[in-house]
Write an enzyme that holds these catalytic residues in place. Sequence first.
Site, PDB file in Angstrom:
ATOM      1  N   TYR A   1       0.830  -1.213   0.000  1.00  0.00           N
ATOM      2  CA  TYR A   1       0.000   0.000   0.000  1.00  0.00           C
ATOM      3  C   TYR A   1       0.865   1.264   0.000  1.00  0.00           C
ATOM      4  O   TYR A   1       0.625   2.207  -0.766  1.00  0.00           O
ATOM      5  CB  TYR A   1      -0.886  -0.070   1.244  1.00  0.00           C
ATOM      6  CG  TYR A   1      -1.869   1.055   1.425  1.00  0.00           C
ATOM      7  CD1 TYR A   1      -3.068   1.073   0.719  1.00  0.00           C
ATOM      8  CD2 TYR A   1      -1.613   2.081   2.326  1.00  0.00           C
ATOM      9  CE1 TYR A   1      -3.983   2.095   0.914  1.00  0.00           C
ATOM     10  CE2 TYR A   1      -2.522   3.099   2.523  1.00  0.00           C
ATOM     11  CZ  TYR A   1      -3.703   3.102   1.820  1.00  0.00           C
ATOM     12  OH  TYR A   1      -4.603   4.114   2.012  1.00  0.00           O
TER      13      TYR A   1
ATOM     14  N   LYS B   1       1.037   4.099  -2.837  1.00  0.00           N
ATOM     15  CA  LYS B   1       0.619   5.463  -2.507  1.00  0.00           C
ATOM     16  C   LYS B   1       1.718   6.485  -2.783  1.00  0.00           C
ATOM     17  O   LYS B   1       1.433   7.596  -3.206  1.00  0.00           O
ATOM     18  CB  LYS B   1       0.184   5.536  -1.032  1.00  0.00           C
ATOM     19  CG  LYS B   1      -1.152   4.840  -0.763  1.00  0.00           C
ATOM     20  CD  LYS B   1      -2.193   5.264  -1.762  1.00  0.00           C
ATOM     21  CE  LYS B   1      -3.605   5.203  -1.244  1.00  0.00           C
ATOM     22  NZ  LYS B   1      -4.582   5.523  -2.322  1.00  0.00           N
TER      23      LYS B   1
HETATM   24  P1  NAI Z   1     -13.227   2.624   1.109  1.00  0.00           P
HETATM   25  O1  NAI Z   1     -12.876   1.181   1.139  1.00  0.00           O
HETATM   26  O2  NAI Z   1     -14.473   3.055   1.797  1.00  0.00           O
HETATM   27  O3  NAI Z   1     -13.312   3.170  -0.382  1.00  0.00           O
HETATM   28  C1  NAI Z   1     -12.635   2.611  -1.459  1.00  0.00           C
HETATM   29  C2  NAI Z   1     -13.633   2.347  -2.565  1.00  0.00           C
HETATM   30  O4  NAI Z   1     -12.952   1.936  -3.755  1.00  0.00           O
HETATM   31  C3  NAI Z   1     -14.614   1.230  -2.214  1.00  0.00           C
HETATM   32  O5  NAI Z   1     -15.942   1.715  -2.299  1.00  0.00           O
HETATM   33  C4  NAI Z   1     -14.317   0.146  -3.244  1.00  0.00           C
HETATM   34  O6  NAI Z   1     -15.460  -0.586  -3.644  1.00  0.00           O
HETATM   35  C5  NAI Z   1     -13.724   0.953  -4.387  1.00  0.00           C
HETATM   36  N1  NAI Z   1     -12.868   0.155  -5.275  1.00  0.00           N
HETATM   37  C6  NAI Z   1     -11.970  -0.788  -4.897  1.00  0.00           C
HETATM   38  N2  NAI Z   1     -11.377  -1.299  -5.977  1.00  0.00           N
HETATM   39  C7  NAI Z   1     -11.903  -0.670  -7.059  1.00  0.00           C
HETATM   40  C8  NAI Z   1     -11.688  -0.773  -8.465  1.00  0.00           C
HETATM   41  N3  NAI Z   1     -10.795  -1.633  -8.966  1.00  0.00           N
HETATM   42  N4  NAI Z   1     -12.414   0.009  -9.288  1.00  0.00           N
HETATM   43  C9  NAI Z   1     -13.322   0.885  -8.791  1.00  0.00           C
HETATM   44  N5  NAI Z   1     -13.565   1.018  -7.471  1.00  0.00           N
HETATM   45  C10 NAI Z   1     -12.867   0.257  -6.621  1.00  0.00           C
HETATM   46  O7  NAI Z   1     -11.965   3.415   1.720  1.00  0.00           O
HETATM   47  P2  NAI Z   1     -11.666   4.971   1.924  1.00  0.00           P
HETATM   48  O8  NAI Z   1     -11.062   5.116   3.245  1.00  0.00           O
HETATM   49  O9  NAI Z   1     -12.840   5.794   1.565  1.00  0.00           O
HETATM   50  O10 NAI Z   1     -10.493   5.198   0.873  1.00  0.00           O
HETATM   51  C11 NAI Z   1     -10.550   6.054  -0.245  1.00  0.00           C
HETATM   52  C12 NAI Z   1      -9.143   6.328  -0.719  1.00  0.00           C
HETATM   53  O11 NAI Z   1      -8.436   7.101   0.268  1.00  0.00           O
HETATM   54  C13 NAI Z   1      -8.295   5.088  -0.948  1.00  0.00           C
HETATM   55  O12 NAI Z   1      -7.461   5.279  -2.070  1.00  0.00           O
HETATM   56  C14 NAI Z   1      -7.466   4.983   0.300  1.00  0.00           C
HETATM   57  O13 NAI Z   1      -6.280   4.270   0.101  1.00  0.00           O
HETATM   58  C15 NAI Z   1      -7.224   6.445   0.587  1.00  0.00           C
HETATM   59  N6  NAI Z   1      -6.846   6.696   1.972  1.00  0.00           N
HETATM   60  C16 NAI Z   1      -7.763   6.613   2.971  1.00  0.00           C
HETATM   61  C17 NAI Z   1      -7.390   6.908   4.272  1.00  0.00           C
HETATM   62  C18 NAI Z   1      -8.373   6.953   5.385  1.00  0.00           C
HETATM   63  O14 NAI Z   1      -7.998   7.456   6.478  1.00  0.00           O
HETATM   64  N7  NAI Z   1      -9.606   6.479   5.206  1.00  0.00           N
HETATM   65  C19 NAI Z   1      -5.992   7.207   4.620  1.00  0.00           C
HETATM   66  C20 NAI Z   1      -5.128   7.305   3.498  1.00  0.00           C
HETATM   67  C21 NAI Z   1      -5.548   7.032   2.216  1.00  0.00           C
END
Ligand code: NAI
Length: 287
Positions: free
Chosen positions: A164, A168
């Site tokens: 990851y 990132k």
């Molecule tokens: P989340 O798991 O709620 O959202 C990620 C979404 O991406 C999910 O709805 C999933 O179905 C979708 N997804 C996964 N693979 C996919 C694909 N191949 N094509 C289309 N959609 C796909 O997680 P969150 O926390 O909302 O994360 C959003 C972004 O922010 C991610 O990139 C995560 O790595 C990043 N992030 C989040 C942090 C946090 O504190 N929540 C911290 C640092 C980064």
Amino acid sequence: MPGVTDRVVIVTGAGGGLGREYARLLAREGALVVVNDLGSARDGTGFGTAMADKVVGEIRAEGGAAVANYDSVATGDGARSLIDTAVREFGAVHGIVNNAGILRDGSFAKMDEENWDAVLRVHLSGAYHVTSAAWSHFREQGFGRIVMATSTSGLFGNFGQANYGAAKLGLVGLMNTLAIEGRKYDITVNAVAPMAATRMTADIAPADLLQKLPPAHVAPVVGYLVSDECDDTGLVLIVGGGSVQRVQLFANKPVLFPEVPTVDEVRENWSRITDMSDAQPGVNPAG
Ligand code: NAI
């Protein structure tokens, strides 16, 4: 045209968590939003249309404009089909929030190739595929706004997140070059490292911390970065819980060796080489 009014913005992975907040805020601000999500579990397995449909329903109920798209960003075909959705439904694509992501944590000793590849495929290759499919549109119209979802795990490291973190910080590397190549076409590329309570962080961060990190706090920064008014490019911002902070790479004054140094000479100068007290923002000496 102020803000994001009538701008067509794609938010990948917008079926929940942060992406949902980005999509809802952008629609409230007047953007025409493509809500992309393949509806997978946190580890990227499974498929479903319900997550994206639900967010589209929420946006429309608030009077906003949105369409769903269920393609995976992890393939070129999926990404091209996603861009086609934006162009077919709304006639253009002006912005992309590369937000889709999955998690396959494990200490490096236990990280197999499948878990390495799966994470890089969605985060890093996903952003490549979607941005690549939109790039000619951006160049032709002389406008584009791109946001990468990076992470403090990539910027600073985090136990159990080698795959990851590599993905990132890879996105920051991608951003750095696209920011240079996009400049003359008014294509900006910035990165946000969010901190938010979502299913991704539910069992990773302590509950009392997560309580202070509603995902809605991150969305206005993304909203500004994709707006017409923001022409900054190549920035990395840590955003969450009411805090917005810029991160940048710094370099110190180089220690110069007129001749090839010996290992002993390197050792003797090590404290000067590693001293960052006079550091300045770093630039590419070859650039
Ligand atoms: P989340 O798991 O709620 O959202 C990620 C979404 O991406 C999910 O709805 C999933 O179905 C979708 N997804 C996964 N693979 C996919 C694909 N191949 N094509 C289309 N959609 C796909 O997680 P969150 O926390 O909302 O994360 C959003 C972004 O922010 C991610 O990139 C995560 O790595 C990043 N992030 C989040 C942090 C946090 O504190 N929540 C911290 C640092 C980064």
